[in-house]
Motif scaffolding. Structure first.
Motif, short mmCIF file in Angstrom:
data_model
loop_
_atom_site.label_atom_id
_atom_site.label_comp_id
_atom_site.label_asym_id
_atom_site.label_seq_id
_atom_site.Cartn_x
_atom_site.Cartn_y
_atom_site.Cartn_z
N VAL A 15 0.87 -1.17 0.00
CA VAL A 15 0.00 0.00 0.00
C VAL A 15 0.91 1.22 0.00
O VAL A 15 1.96 1.23 0.64
CB VAL A 15 -0.97 0.00 1.21
N THR A 16 0.54 2.23 -0.78
CA THR A 16 1.35 3.43 -0.93
C THR A 16 0.72 4.60 -0.18
O THR A 16 -0.49 4.61 0.06
CB THR A 16 1.48 3.84 -2.40
N PRO A 17 1.53 5.59 0.16
CA PRO A 17 0.95 6.84 0.67
C PRO A 17 0.13 7.48 -0.45
O PRO A 17 0.35 7.19 -1.62
CB PRO A 17 2.16 7.70 1.01
N PRO A 18 -0.81 8.35 -0.10
CA PRO A 18 -1.61 8.98 -1.16
C PRO A 18 -0.77 9.89 -2.05
O PRO A 18 0.15 10.56 -1.59
CB PRO A 18 -2.67 9.78 -0.40
N SER A 19 -1.08 9.86 -3.32
CA SER A 19 -0.48 10.76 -4.30
C SER A 19 -1.62 11.32 -5.13
O SER A 19 -2.32 10.55 -5.81
CB SER A 19 0.51 10.01 -5.19
N GLY A 20 -1.83 12.61 -5.03
CA GLY A 20 -2.97 13.21 -5.73
C GLY A 20 -4.29 12.66 -5.20
O GLY A 20 -5.25 12.53 -5.95
N GLY A 21 -4.32 12.28 -3.92
CA GLY A 21 -5.53 11.74 -3.31
C GLY A 21 -5.78 10.28 -3.60
O GLY A 21 -6.80 9.73 -3.21
N ILE A 22 -4.86 9.62 -4.29
CA ILE A 22 -5.04 8.21 -4.66
C ILE A 22 -4.06 7.35 -3.88
O ILE A 22 -2.86 7.63 -3.85
CB ILE A 22 -4.85 8.00 -6.17
N VAL A 23 -4.59 6.31 -3.25
CA VAL A 23 -3.78 5.31 -2.56
C VAL A 23 -3.78 4.05 -3.42
O VAL A 23 -4.83 3.63 -3.90
CB VAL A 23 -4.36 4.99 -1.16
N CYS A 24 -2.62 3.48 -3.63
CA CYS A 24 -2.54 2.23 -4.41
C CYS A 24 -2.27 1.07 -3.46
O CYS A 24 -1.43 1.17 -2.57
CB CYS A 24 -1.40 2.31 -5.42
N ALA A 25 -2.97 -0.03 -3.71
CA ALA A 25 -2.78 -1.25 -2.94
C ALA A 25 -2.86 -2.41 -3.92
O ALA A 25 -3.59 -2.37 -4.89
CB ALA A 25 -3.85 -1.38 -1.86
#
Length: 162
Positions: A15-25
């Motif tokens: 899981v990633t920190p948000p980038s542009g309001g999007i979190v990737c998992a």
């Protein structure tokens, strides 16, 4: 709401920190070439996310998150190990007993098949390839170098057919 983390978390999933309001998992390993998003793959990703990031809000995502994301394809070898070294010349291969007997395309090398571990494998594989190109001692023991040799599949194929 997905978790807001200050750094990437990796275990059986990531899981990633948000980038542009999007979190990737993610991510799943579906064994086909279907480019469509799948509800079952998303559920698998969200279930793994709930295992690595505790909390009711994360667990609730499995039931509430809309189907969203992307499908990508990884270059992976059948044995899930990368390939690093001189590429074999299949048409020139006759009867083979050892990796050193595998004919190679002159000057053609590959660093392939990292699957989902490219950031981890790439530096070591590059170091291995440089050692091969420079005739220097490899950064790995001989058994590991052989396990990563692109000729291993040709040798296995020949052994099976004999």
């Amino acid at each position: 709401m997905p978790p807001v983390l200050p750094l990437v978390v990796c275990r059986e999933a990531y899981v990633t920190p948000p980038s542009g309001g999007i979190v990737c998992a993610g991510a799943t390993y579906d064994n086909d070439d279907d480019p469509e998003l799948r509800a079952d793959s998303q559920l698998e990703n969200l279930t793994r996310l709930a295992e690595i990031v505790p909390g009711e809000a994360v667990a609730a995502l499995a039931a509430t998150a809309p189907l969203a994301g992307r499908v990508g394809f990884r270059c992976a070898a059948p044995d899930r190990l990368p390939l690093a070294g001189a590429l074999p010349d299949y048409p020139s291969a006759g009867r083979l007993e050892r990796l050193r007997d595998v004919p190679r395309h002159p000057g053609l090398y590959g660093l392939l098949g990292y699957a989902s571990r490219g950031l981890i494998w790439a530096p070591l594989m590059a170091e291995l390839l440089v050692s091969q190109l420079e005739n220097a001692p490899p950064p790995l023991e001989a058994m590991l170098v052989d396990a990563l040799d692109p000729g291993r599949f040709l040798l296995k194929q020949r052994r099976r057919s004999q």
